[in-house]
Write an enzyme that holds these catalytic residues in place. Structure first.
Site, PDB file in Angstrom:
ATOM      1  N   HIS A  82       0.772  -1.107  -0.022  1.00 25.80           N
ATOM      2  CA  HIS A  82       0.023  -0.156  -0.039  1.00 25.80           C
ATOM      3  C   HIS A  82       0.834   1.128   0.044  1.00 25.80           C
ATOM      4  CE1 HIS A  82       0.638   0.892   4.352  1.00 25.80           C
ATOM      5  NE2 HIS A  82       0.444  -0.333   4.411  1.00 25.80           N
ATOM      6  N   CYS A 106       3.335  -4.224   6.433  1.00 25.45           N
ATOM      7  CA  CYS A 106       3.107  -4.278   5.006  1.00 25.45           C
ATOM      8  C   CYS A 106       4.580  -3.673   4.356  1.00 25.45           C
ATOM      9  CB  CYS A 106       1.868  -3.475   4.920  1.00 25.45           C
ATOM     10  SG  CYS A 106       0.349  -4.020   5.540  1.00 25.45           S
TER      11      CYS A 106
END
Length: 169
Positions: free
Chosen positions: A128, A140
């Site tokens: 992301h 992430c």
């Protein structure tokens, strides 16, 4: 490895013949990922979906799924919906996919601990948008908005995210 693989390196994310600056989890890269450690897990991770905010950006690919106002991600290891998309109202621990900030305007989903999640092994390893260069994620892979939007249409069915064990601290 194939031409379409994304490979995490110490210099960034190598994909389609170029290096894309990225950030990783505040817990570094780990072999023994668990819920809440902030680590990016080692391994070969398939890319299994793409979500986007239709009120903010155009559909990045024909297979991307819109994020709705009630969409959440369950991060409650004690619940059967752990590491799955759920809808509000949802009384268990979760993360909102529709955020006020732009971090989840475009989200690429990996198969980390999915679809049959092992309790406490960790949830939601996404690719992301980063907050800013060098600012870690919760586990992430973070990319600049421009890089993320340029990469998304290049992803193919066979694209994988490879996080080499040699990066583990």
């Amino acid at each position: 490895m194939t031409r379409y693989d994304m490979v995490l390196t110490r210099q960034g994310l190598r994909f389609m013949g170029r290096m894309w600056p990225c950030t990783i989890g505040r817990g570094g890269v780990r072999h023994d990922k668990h819920e809440g450690d902030g680590a990016t897990p080692t391994g070969v991770h398939r890319l299994v979906g793409m979500l986007y905010r239709p009120d903010r950006i155009a559909r990045p690919t024909d297979w991307a799924t819109p994020i709705g106002p009630r969409d959440l991600w369950s991060d409650d290891p004690a619940h059967e919906d752990y590491n799955l998309i759920v809808r509000a109202p949802y009384p268990f621990s979760h993360e909102a996919l529709r955020r006020a900030d732009p971090l989840y305007d475009l989200v690429i989903l990996t198969d980390w601990n999915w679809p049959h999640a092992e309790c406490g092994r960790g949830s939601a390893i996404f690719i992301h948008q980063w907050r800013r260069p060098g600012f870690p994620t919760a586990g992430c892979i973070g990319l600049s908005r421009n890089s993320l939007h340029r990469i998304a249409p290049l992803i193919r069915y066979e694209t994988r995210l490879i996080v080499p064990g040699t990066l583990a601290g």
